[in-house]
Scaffold this active site. Structure first.
Site, short mmCIF file in Angstrom:
data_model
loop_
_atom_site.label_atom_id
_atom_site.label_comp_id
_atom_site.label_asym_id
_atom_site.label_seq_id
_atom_site.Cartn_x
_atom_site.Cartn_y
_atom_site.Cartn_z
N LYS A 126 0.86 -1.19 0.00
CA LYS A 126 0.00 0.00 0.00
C LYS A 126 0.89 1.23 0.00
O LYS A 126 2.02 1.19 0.51
CB LYS A 126 -0.89 0.02 1.24
CG LYS A 126 -2.19 0.78 1.07
CD LYS A 126 -3.26 -0.04 0.36
CE LYS A 126 -4.58 0.71 0.34
NZ LYS A 126 -5.66 -0.09 -0.28
N ASP A 166 -6.96 4.40 -4.93
CA ASP A 166 -7.58 4.34 -3.60
C ASP A 166 -8.20 5.71 -3.37
O ASP A 166 -8.45 6.45 -4.33
CB ASP A 166 -6.54 3.97 -2.54
CG ASP A 166 -7.16 3.53 -1.23
OD1 ASP A 166 -7.29 4.36 -0.31
OD2 ASP A 166 -7.55 2.35 -1.10
#
Length: 451
Positions: A126, A166
């Protein structure tokens, strides 16, 4: 094994007491896999947990860029490559002013196990930056993305680490990032997913997380002789995930009655009108309060009027709760209201929207609860199909992709439901999901040696 788990968690807290979200995530996972650890005592001898809670690589870098006024701005970029035992790192890129290394460590840790729930070979990662795209011009966003990629490109690749979008990173941002990646590497490959269709993107990718959550929800309800049809559903968020959750709910005959943004929440007892939401949030980028200009009988509550210790959106009575905004938006006080209102199902669509004490309260009060790492796996599933398309230069049909997504989400539910039953915790999908992901990752780590 409880002592072993406590020792690991205490060490994390001593090393990095400021990383509260990461500690929360590791506490959730490690405590719930104790039944598995008890059956596999060799994992302690192999120091499996010590290795598992340490990311393989943490990257932090400076991102200088120039705004439209000619002023030089500086942000901080991150990429946490947490675990590649079962495949290349895979996970989103978030642009938000409040992110820290804690944010990305916890998200990458969760992503590792989420990805392991699928039948696909992908690890967990991430990243992102403390950059706020809201209020920025297209040129400012382009310049920031290009500067961000001048460092990130060194660490990613279609067999190494494949970032996606995201919060704050959609097709526009992915397009700018990919353009700079291609220029720097002289490669056109699948190093980023979530690209527009014109240059390697996949059908269903934008919809996948939201649609997948509803496919999971319907399978979950069906397994309890129930259905989404006719259910009133309280959804939080109004972004990509929330919008497509609501869209698919309508297709299943359910009625989404709430949605929210950073400024407040909207309640429409007849069902949220998605055409209005699309116009407000995706075209003109306005507050949900403007919804009342179109449907005057709806109700809008600004965040300034929320109770200090609660998120007032959960006061609205509903059959199903589907949080799809951000982490920790359901605390213990919210959970008590939700239970009091007679809600039957809580299905997490965003990453860790419920605090640990809220989850504990749901389970103690026989709420059928589905954790985010299982429910929102649809995005990464479709991302991998995009990677496959990029490798073969053969795009898949939209209907085929949607059917693959639906079957994958059903399989995830069945797998974790069976494991929860196997370990004597029927309907505890938190334990089922964590044991399923943990067992797959840990066994892969063991078989690859001490690395």
């Amino acid at each position: 094994m409880q002592n072993y788990v406590n020792e690991i968690l205490n060490n994390i807290q001593k090393k990095e007491p400021y990383n509260t979200k990461f500690l929360e995530s590791t506490t959730d996972v490690l405590n719930s896999v104790i039944p598995y650890l008890n059956q596999h005592p060799n994992l302690k001898k192999l120091s499996l947990l010590e290795r598992l809670v340490e990311p393989e690589r943490v990257i932090m870098f400076r991102v200088p860029w120039v705004n439209d006024n000619g002023e030089i701005k500086v942000n901080r970029g991150y990429r946490v490559e947490f675990n590649s035992a079962i495949g290349p790192y895979k996970g989103g890129t978030r642009f938000h002013p409040n992110v820290t290394i804690d944010t990305f460590k916890f998200l990458a840790f969760e992503q590792t196990f989420k990805n392991a729930l699928t039948s696909l070979n992908i690890g967990g990662g991430k990243g992102g930056a403390d950059f706020n795209p809201h209020g920025k011009s297209d040129m400012e966003i382009m310049r920031f993305c290009q500067s961000f990629m001048t460092e990130l490109y060194r660490h990613i690749g279609d067999r190494t680490d494949i970032p996606a979008g995201d919060i704050g990173v959609g097709e526009r941002e992915i397009g700018y990032l990919f353009g700079m990646y291609k220029k720097l590497t002289n490669k056109f490959d699948g190093a980023l997913s979530g690209k527009p269709l014109e240059f390697g993107g996949s059908f269903c990718r934008i919809e996948a997380t939201g649609y997948g959550a509803v496919y999971f929800a319907e399978k979950m309800l069906n397994s309890h002789n129930d259905t989404l049809k006719g259910k009133k559903v309280s959804v939080s968020g109004a972004g990509n995930v929330a919008f497509h959750v609501m869209q698919k709910l309508y297709e299943y005959g359910a009625i989404p009655i709430t949605c929210s943004d950073s400024q407040g929440f909207l309640y429409d007892e007849d069902g949220i009108n998605l055409q209005i939401i699309a116009k407000l949030k995706h075209e003109s980028h306005e507050s949900l309060e403007k919804y009342l200009d179109h449907r005057k009988y709806a109700k809008y509550t600004p965040r300034t009027k929320f109770h200090k210790t609660r998120n007032d959106i959960w006061n609205i009575p509903a059959d199903v709760i589907m949080p799809a905004a951000t982490e920790n938006e359901i605390n213990l006080n919210d959970a008590k209201i939700i239970v009091k209102n007679g809600v039957k199902y809580v299905i997490e669509c965003s990453n860790m929207p419920s605090t640990p004490d809220a989850i504990k309260y749901f389970l103690e009060n026989n709420i059928l609860f589905a954790p985010s790492k299982a429910v929102n796996a649809g995005g990464v599933v479709t991302s991998v199909y995009e990677m496959s398309q990029n490798a073969t230069f053969e795009p898949l049909n939209k209907d085929i992709l949607d059917e693959k997504l639906k079957e994958e989400m059903k399989k995830i539910y069945i797998d974790i439901a069976l494991i929860s039953k196997e370990y004597g915790c029927e309907d505890n999908l938190v334990i089922g999901a964590n044991i399923k992901g943990f067992s797959k990752v840990s066994q892969a780590m063991i078989k690859q040696g001490v690395i």
